[in-house]
Design a protein around this motif. Structure first.
Motif, PDB file in Angstrom:
ATOM      1  N   GLU A   1       0.831  -1.194   0.000  1.00 32.90           N
ATOM      2  CA  GLU A   1       0.000   0.000   0.000  1.00 32.90           C
ATOM      3  C   GLU A   1       0.874   1.256   0.000  1.00 32.90           C
ATOM      4  OE1 GLU A   1      -3.197   2.680   0.102  1.00 32.90           O
ATOM      5  OE2 GLU A   1      -2.958   0.611  -0.612  1.00 32.90           O
ATOM      6  N   LEU A   2       1.993   1.206   0.710  1.00 36.23           N
ATOM      7  CA  LEU A   2       2.910   2.346   0.696  1.00 36.23           C
ATOM      8  C   LEU A   2       3.432   2.586  -0.716  1.00 36.23           C
ATOM      9  CD1 LEU A   2       5.013   1.657   3.939  1.00 36.23           C
ATOM     10  CD2 LEU A   2       3.165   3.306   3.654  1.00 36.23           C
ATOM     11  N   VAL A   3       3.806   1.508  -1.397  1.00 34.86           N
ATOM     12  CA  VAL A   3       4.307   1.616  -2.766  1.00 34.86           C
ATOM     13  C   VAL A   3       3.219   2.163  -3.687  1.00 34.86           C
ATOM     14  CG1 VAL A   3       5.150   0.309  -4.759  1.00 34.86           C
ATOM     15  CG2 VAL A   3       6.017  -0.209  -2.479  1.00 34.86           C
ATOM     16  N   ARG A   4       1.992   1.680  -3.505  1.00 36.31           N
ATOM     17  CA  ARG A   4       0.883   2.141  -4.346  1.00 36.31           C
ATOM     18  C   ARG A   4       0.683   3.648  -4.200  1.00 36.31           C
ATOM     19  NH1 ARG A   4      -4.062   3.789  -4.471  1.00 36.31           N
ATOM     20  NH2 ARG A   4      -4.228   3.892  -2.198  1.00 36.31           N
ATOM     21  N   ARG A   5       0.744   4.146  -2.961  1.00 38.83           N
ATOM     22  CA  ARG A   5       0.530   5.571  -2.730  1.00 38.83           C
ATOM     23  C   ARG A   5       1.647   6.417  -3.348  1.00 38.83           C
ATOM     24  NH1 ARG A   5      -2.596   6.967   2.819  1.00 38.83           N
ATOM     25  NH2 ARG A   5      -3.986   5.166   2.882  1.00 38.83           N
ATOM     26  N   VAL A   6       2.867   5.897  -3.295  1.00 41.46           N
ATOM     27  CA  VAL A   6       3.973   6.614  -3.916  1.00 41.46           C
ATOM     28  C   VAL A   6       3.761   6.689  -5.426  1.00 41.46           C
ATOM     29  CG1 VAL A   6       6.448   6.540  -4.431  1.00 41.46           C
ATOM     30  CG2 VAL A   6       5.642   6.087  -2.106  1.00 41.46           C
TER      31      VAL A   6
ATOM     32  N   LYS B   1      10.756  -2.496  -6.484  1.00 36.17           N
ATOM     33  CA  LYS B   1      11.480  -2.344  -7.744  1.00 36.17           C
ATOM     34  C   LYS B   1      12.364  -3.561  -8.006  1.00 36.17           C
ATOM     35  CE  LYS B   1      14.782   0.689 -10.085  1.00 36.17           C
ATOM     36  NZ  LYS B   1      15.598   1.922  -9.991  1.00 36.17           N
ATOM     37  N   ASN B   2      13.054  -4.017  -6.955  1.00 40.62           N
ATOM     38  CA  ASN B   2      13.942  -5.188  -7.101  1.00 40.62           C
ATOM     39  C   ASN B   2      13.150  -6.445  -7.412  1.00 40.62           C
ATOM     40  OD1 ASN B   2      16.158  -3.589  -6.564  1.00 40.62           O
ATOM     41  ND2 ASN B   2      16.225  -4.103  -4.381  1.00 40.62           N
TER      42      ASN B   2
ATOM     43  N   PHE C   1      10.769   4.341   1.658  1.00 43.26           N
ATOM     44  CA  PHE C   1      11.839   4.183   0.674  1.00 43.26           C
ATOM     45  C   PHE C   1      12.202   2.712   0.494  1.00 43.26           C
ATOM     46  CE2 PHE C   1      16.399   3.723  -0.164  1.00 43.26           C
ATOM     47  CZ  PHE C   1      16.523   4.413  -1.364  1.00 43.26           C
ATOM     48  N   ASP C   2      12.368   2.000   1.631  1.00 45.12           N
ATOM     49  CA  ASP C   2      12.734   0.577   1.557  1.00 45.12           C
ATOM     50  C   ASP C   2      11.662  -0.235   0.844  1.00 45.12           C
ATOM     51  OD1 ASP C   2      15.075   1.088   2.882  1.00 45.12           O
ATOM     52  OD2 ASP C   2      14.380   0.391   4.831  1.00 45.12           O
ATOM     53  N   ALA C   3      10.382   0.119   1.073  1.00 45.61           N
ATOM     54  CA  ALA C   3       9.287  -0.597   0.417  1.00 45.61           C
ATOM     55  C   ALA C   3       9.325  -0.368  -1.083  1.00 45.61           C
ATOM     56  CB  ALA C   3       7.947  -0.131   1.005  1.00 45.61           C
ATOM     57  N   VAL C   4       9.614   0.861  -1.497  1.00 45.69           N
ATOM     58  CA  VAL C   4       9.689   1.177  -2.930  1.00 45.69           C
ATOM     59  C   VAL C   4      10.856   0.445  -3.577  1.00 45.69           C
ATOM     60  CG1 VAL C   4      10.125   3.032  -4.581  1.00 45.69           C
ATOM     61  CG2 VAL C   4       8.557   3.413  -2.678  1.00 45.69           C
ATOM     62  N   VAL C   5      12.015   0.439  -2.919  1.00 50.01           N
ATOM     63  CA  VAL C   5      13.191  -0.248  -3.477  1.00 50.01           C
ATOM     64  C   VAL C   5      12.950  -1.750  -3.559  1.00 50.01           C
ATOM     65  CG1 VAL C   5      15.594  -0.841  -3.022  1.00 50.01           C
ATOM     66  CG2 VAL C   5      14.815   1.497  -2.693  1.00 50.01           C
ATOM     67  N   ALA C   6      12.336  -2.322  -2.514  1.00 49.56           N
ATOM     68  CA  ALA C   6      12.060  -3.769  -2.532  1.00 49.56           C
ATOM     69  C   ALA C   6      11.104  -4.136  -3.672  1.00 49.56           C
ATOM     70  CB  ALA C   6      11.455  -4.182  -1.195  1.00 49.56           C
TER      71      ALA C   6
END
Length: 301
Positions: A256-261, A297-298, A290-295
């Motif tokens: 959900e954090l990634v979705r909001r970003v 992406k990886n 940030f860590d959620a977005v990077v994870a």
């Protein structure tokens, strides 16, 4: 106000080998208003065989305000000579002396000299007692308006920016209320680092000049407090920070954090600003978003 020498029966006690040892007394001193001095303080100052003070000049001002004259020897005991002077004071204690330890304000050992002497006295089976007194930690905690049922005292943060931020990130998930001491000239940087580590929306209170003429308690989200402190703040500072929110069934997961970003990025925001905005919006550290977005992406998500 004059003091009297403590009763002799309370001064010395026999060791296991039959020798008589003295007593180490840790005495709380006012954190601002001298009228807050505990009543026993004057008596201990007058009757101690040795008074070990963090600053002998400040001790002189305190004794004058209390109307008492120490009968014993007055020595300095501060960070610079603590290691060297501890054995001397232990020797006095082993010989039967009553040694009174006072710092500039508050209780000895709490972010002030004292721990080494207490540990050395305990090792020698010397009695250690205290004259309870004012505490900036408890006073700030009580005035903060934040939960007081469970708290952690973290003392002073590292001076270097990287180490300070790293230390804050270590406790970003701590649920208990956090209490810190800070120097006024570093307050703006510290609050900015707290906002980054804990989230700009985390509630906090900056307590300044407690019990003094210009006492002030400034409450609000860390982001607002960081903005306020940029213009400079004076006085003795204690910062109280709300603990991390309890996890619950409705707590946002990493997806959900990634979705909001992504929603914000699609609307035209740069990723850095989007991460900061989401962190502030949901009340979590930017690092977590940030860590959620990077994870994600990886993982190719």
């Amino acid at each position: 106000m004059s003091g009297t020498r403590p009763d002799a029966s309370a001064v010395c006690r026999p060791c296991e080998d039959g020798n008589v040892t003295g007593t180490l007394v840790l005495a709380g001193t006012p954190i601002g208003d001298v009228q807050d001095a505990p009543p026993r303080l004057a008596a201990e100052l007058a009757g101690a065989d040795v008074v070990a003070a963090e600053d002998t000049r400040r001790l002189r001002r305190l004794t004058q305000a209390l109307g008492v004259t120490p009968k014993g020897r007055v020595v300095s005991y501060f960070e610079g000579n603590e290691s060297a002077r501890t054995p001397e004071l232990v020797e006095e204690l082993v010989g039967g002396a009553r040694v009174l330890l006072v710092t500039d304000a508050g209780m000895p050992s709490v972010s002030d000299p004292g721990y080494r002497l207490v540990a050395a006295a305990v090792e020698k089976d010397i009695r250690v007692t205290a004259v309870p007194g004012p505490s900036a930690v408890l006073t700030a905690l009580a005035l903060s308006g934040l939960p007081v049922d469970r708290f952690c005292f973290e003392g002073f943060l590292p001076r270097k920016a990287g180490e300070r931020l790293s230390r804050l990130r270590e406790v970003a998930g701590e649920r208990r209320t956090l209490v810190y001491f800070e120097a006024p000239h570093r307050l703006d940087d510290t609050l900015a680092a707290m906002a980054e580590a804990f989230g700009t929306g985390r509630r906090a209170a900056v307590c300044r000049e407690l019990t003094k003429t210009y006492e002030e308690v400034r409450r609000g989200p860390l982001g607002e407090l960081a903005d306020w402190a940029r213009d400079g703040v004076r006085g003795e500072i204690t910062v109280v920070v709300e603990g991390a929110p309890e996890k619950g069934p409705g707590e946002l997961d990493a997806a959900e954090l990634v979705r909001r970003v992504r929603v914000r990025e699609e609307a035209g925001e740069r990723r850095k600003e989007a991460i900061a905005a989401v962190a502030a919006e949901v009340g979590v550290p930017k690092r977590e978003v940030f860590d959620a977005v990077v994870a994600a992406k990886n993982a190719g998500a």
